[in-house]
Design a protein around this motif. Structure first.
Motif, PDB file in Angstrom:
ATOM      1  N   LEU A   1      40.632  54.363  49.834  1.00 44.76           N
ATOM      2  CA  LEU A   1      40.764  53.775  48.512  1.00 44.76           C
ATOM      3  C   LEU A   1      39.430  53.171  48.120  1.00 44.76           C
ATOM      4  N   ARG A   2      39.162  53.112  46.827  1.00 43.78           N
ATOM      5  CA  ARG A   2      38.022  52.374  46.322  1.00 43.78           C
ATOM      6  C   ARG A   2      38.504  51.312  45.358  1.00 43.78           C
ATOM      7  N   LEU A   3      38.205  50.076  45.680  1.00 45.13           N
ATOM      8  CA  LEU A   3      38.542  48.959  44.823  1.00 45.13           C
ATOM      9  C   LEU A   3      37.367  48.626  43.917  1.00 45.13           C
ATOM     10  N   SER A   4      37.679  48.183  42.713  1.00 49.14           N
ATOM     11  CA  SER A   4      36.660  47.768  41.765  1.00 49.14           C
ATOM     12  C   SER A   4      36.860  46.308  41.411  1.00 49.14           C
ATOM     13  N   CYS A   5      35.770  45.642  41.113  1.00 49.61           N
ATOM     14  CA  CYS A   5      35.783  44.252  40.690  1.00 49.61           C
ATOM     15  C   CYS A   5      34.925  44.156  39.447  1.00 49.61           C
ATOM     16  N   ALA A   6      35.566  44.044  38.300  1.00 47.88           N
ATOM     17  CA  ALA A   6      34.869  43.984  37.025  1.00 47.88           C
ATOM     18  C   ALA A   6      34.667  42.539  36.614  1.00 47.88           C
ATOM     19  N   ALA A   7      33.455  42.219  36.212  1.00 45.50           N
ATOM     20  CA  ALA A   7      33.096  40.861  35.838  1.00 45.50           C
ATOM     21  C   ALA A   7      32.844  40.767  34.344  1.00 45.50           C
ATOM     22  N   SER A   8      33.297  39.686  33.767  1.00 43.24           N
ATOM     23  CA  SER A   8      32.968  39.352  32.390  1.00 43.24           C
ATOM     24  C   SER A   8      32.261  38.007  32.369  1.00 43.24           C
ATOM     25  N   GLY A   9      31.441  37.806  31.361  1.00 47.80           N
ATOM     26  CA  GLY A   9      30.640  36.610  31.306  1.00 47.80           C
ATOM     27  C   GLY A   9      29.212  36.889  31.745  1.00 47.80           C
ATOM     28  N   SER A  10      28.422  35.871  31.781  1.00 49.64           N
ATOM     29  CA  SER A  10      27.012  36.020  32.066  1.00 49.64           C
ATOM     30  C   SER A  10      26.696  35.724  33.524  1.00 49.64           C
ATOM     31  N   SER A  11      25.502  36.121  33.933  1.00 49.51           N
ATOM     32  CA  SER A  11      24.899  35.770  35.215  1.00 49.51           C
ATOM     33  C   SER A  11      25.571  36.410  36.422  1.00 49.51           C
ATOM     34  N   PHE A  12      26.270  37.531  36.227  1.00 43.68           N
ATOM     35  CA  PHE A  12      26.887  38.212  37.351  1.00 43.68           C
ATOM     36  C   PHE A  12      25.860  38.577  38.412  1.00 43.68           C
ATOM     37  N   SER A  13      24.715  39.083  37.985  1.00 42.90           N
ATOM     38  CA  SER A  13      23.707  39.536  38.925  1.00 42.90           C
ATOM     39  C   SER A  13      23.024  38.401  39.667  1.00 42.90           C
ATOM     40  N   SER A  14      23.277  37.164  39.295  1.00 46.13           N
ATOM     41  CA  SER A  14      22.678  36.023  39.963  1.00 46.13           C
ATOM     42  C   SER A  14      23.408  35.639  41.252  1.00 46.13           C
ATOM     43  N   TYR A  15      24.556  36.233  41.526  1.00 50.37           N
ATOM     44  CA  TYR A  15      25.396  35.843  42.640  1.00 50.37           C
ATOM     45  C   TYR A  15      25.576  36.977  43.635  1.00 50.37           C
ATOM     46  N   ALA A  16      25.593  36.615  44.901  1.00 50.14           N
ATOM     47  CA  ALA A  16      26.123  37.520  45.902  1.00 50.14           C
ATOM     48  C   ALA A  16      27.629  37.671  45.678  1.00 50.14           C
ATOM     49  N   MET A  17      28.164  38.816  46.068  1.00 47.53           N
ATOM     50  CA  MET A  17      29.561  39.140  45.819  1.00 47.53           C
ATOM     51  C   MET A  17      30.280  39.380  47.144  1.00 47.53           C
ATOM     52  N   GLY A  18      31.464  38.819  47.267  1.00 43.09           N
ATOM     53  CA  GLY A  18      32.240  38.993  48.477  1.00 43.09           C
ATOM     54  C   GLY A  18      33.622  39.552  48.217  1.00 43.09           C
ATOM     55  N   TRP A  19      34.184  40.150  49.254  1.00 34.73           N
ATOM     56  CA  TRP A  19      35.563  40.621  49.252  1.00 34.73           C
ATOM     57  C   TRP A  19      36.331  39.916  50.367  1.00 34.73           C
ATOM     58  N   PHE A  20      37.528  39.481  50.047  1.00 34.73           N
ATOM     59  CA  PHE A  20      38.445  38.881  51.002  1.00 34.73           C
ATOM     60  C   PHE A  20      39.779  39.599  50.917  1.00 34.73           C
ATOM     61  N   ARG A  21      40.624  39.365  51.910  1.00 30.55           N
ATOM     62  CA  ARG A  21      41.979  39.892  51.857  1.00 30.55           C
ATOM     63  C   ARG A  21      42.938  38.863  52.444  1.00 30.55           C
ATOM     64  N   GLN A  22      44.188  38.954  52.017  1.00 29.65           N
ATOM     65  CA  GLN A  22      45.195  38.019  52.483  1.00 29.65           C
ATOM     66  C   GLN A  22      46.528  38.740  52.623  1.00 29.65           C
ATOM     67  N   ALA A  23      47.046  38.751  53.834  1.00 29.87           N
ATOM     68  CA  ALA A  23      48.358  39.304  54.117  1.00 29.87           C
ATOM     69  C   ALA A  23      49.397  38.190  54.070  1.00 29.87           C
ATOM     70  N   PRO A  24      50.670  38.524  53.860  1.00 24.24           N
ATOM     71  CA  PRO A  24      51.708  37.481  53.808  1.00 24.24           C
ATOM     72  C   PRO A  24      51.717  36.630  55.066  1.00 24.24           C
ATOM     73  N   GLY A  25      51.744  35.329  54.885  1.00 25.37           N
ATOM     74  CA  GLY A  25      51.762  34.410  56.000  1.00 25.37           C
ATOM     75  C   GLY A  25      50.435  34.223  56.694  1.00 25.37           C
ATOM     76  N   LYS A  26      49.384  34.832  56.196  1.00 28.16           N
ATOM     77  CA  LYS A  26      48.059  34.743  56.797  1.00 28.16           C
ATOM     78  C   LYS A  26      47.101  34.000  55.877  1.00 28.16           C
ATOM     79  N   GLU A  27      46.048  33.458  56.462  1.00 29.49           N
ATOM     80  CA  GLU A  27      44.990  32.861  55.668  1.00 29.49           C
ATOM     81  C   GLU A  27      44.109  33.949  55.071  1.00 29.49           C
ATOM     82  N   ARG A  28      43.426  33.589  54.009  1.00 25.31           N
ATOM     83  CA  ARG A  28      42.510  34.522  53.382  1.00 25.31           C
ATOM     84  C   ARG A  28      41.371  34.847  54.346  1.00 25.31           C
TER      85      ARG A  28
END
Length: 122
Positions: A18-45
């Motif tokens: 699968l390929r997930l996408s993360c679309a950003a709105s607003g300014s200064s997107f390129s100023s930040y590093a970007m991360g991905w997290f996941r969370q399963a039921p009953g688990k921490e992120r």
């Protein structure tokens, strides 16, 4: 303030992709590093991976290293998570976020999206 929206989740068989996408709105997107997290039921992120503000370097959790790839296209204000060789243990809601701190904890990230469900069947 930047708003993030994840998409691309779904149900796949083990070994699929699968390929997930993360679309950003607003300014200064390129100023930040970007991360991905996941969370399963009953688990921490859980940290999955992150990419630098320019997209020229990325790092990953050991559980996904070699299978997942993060990229970003700042001209489109979009980040991606390519997931290959998926396993049932990858089943979770996946979130993207902007990196605000120095670590790989959820507290080091902000501007969380709403998440997208990934389900991997055996």
């Amino acid at each position: 303030q930047i708003q993030l929206v994840e998409s691309g989740g779904g149900m796949v068989q083990a070994g699929g992709s699968l390929r997930l996408s993360c679309a950003a709105s607003g300014s200064s997107f390129s100023s930040y590093a970007m991360g991905w997290f996941r969370q399963a039921p009953g688990k921490e992120r859980e940290f999955v991976g992150a990419t630098s503000w320019s997209g020229d370097s990325s790092y990953y959790a050991p559980s996904v290293r070699g299978r997942f790839t993060i990229s970003r296209d700042n001209s489109k204000n979009t980040a991606y998570l390519q997931m290959n060789s998926l396993e049932p243990a990858d089943t979770a809601v996946y979130y993207c976020a902007l990196r605000l701190g120095l670590g790989s904890r959820a507290a080091d990230f902000g501007s969380w999206g709403q998440g997208t469900q990934v389900t991997v069947s055996s």
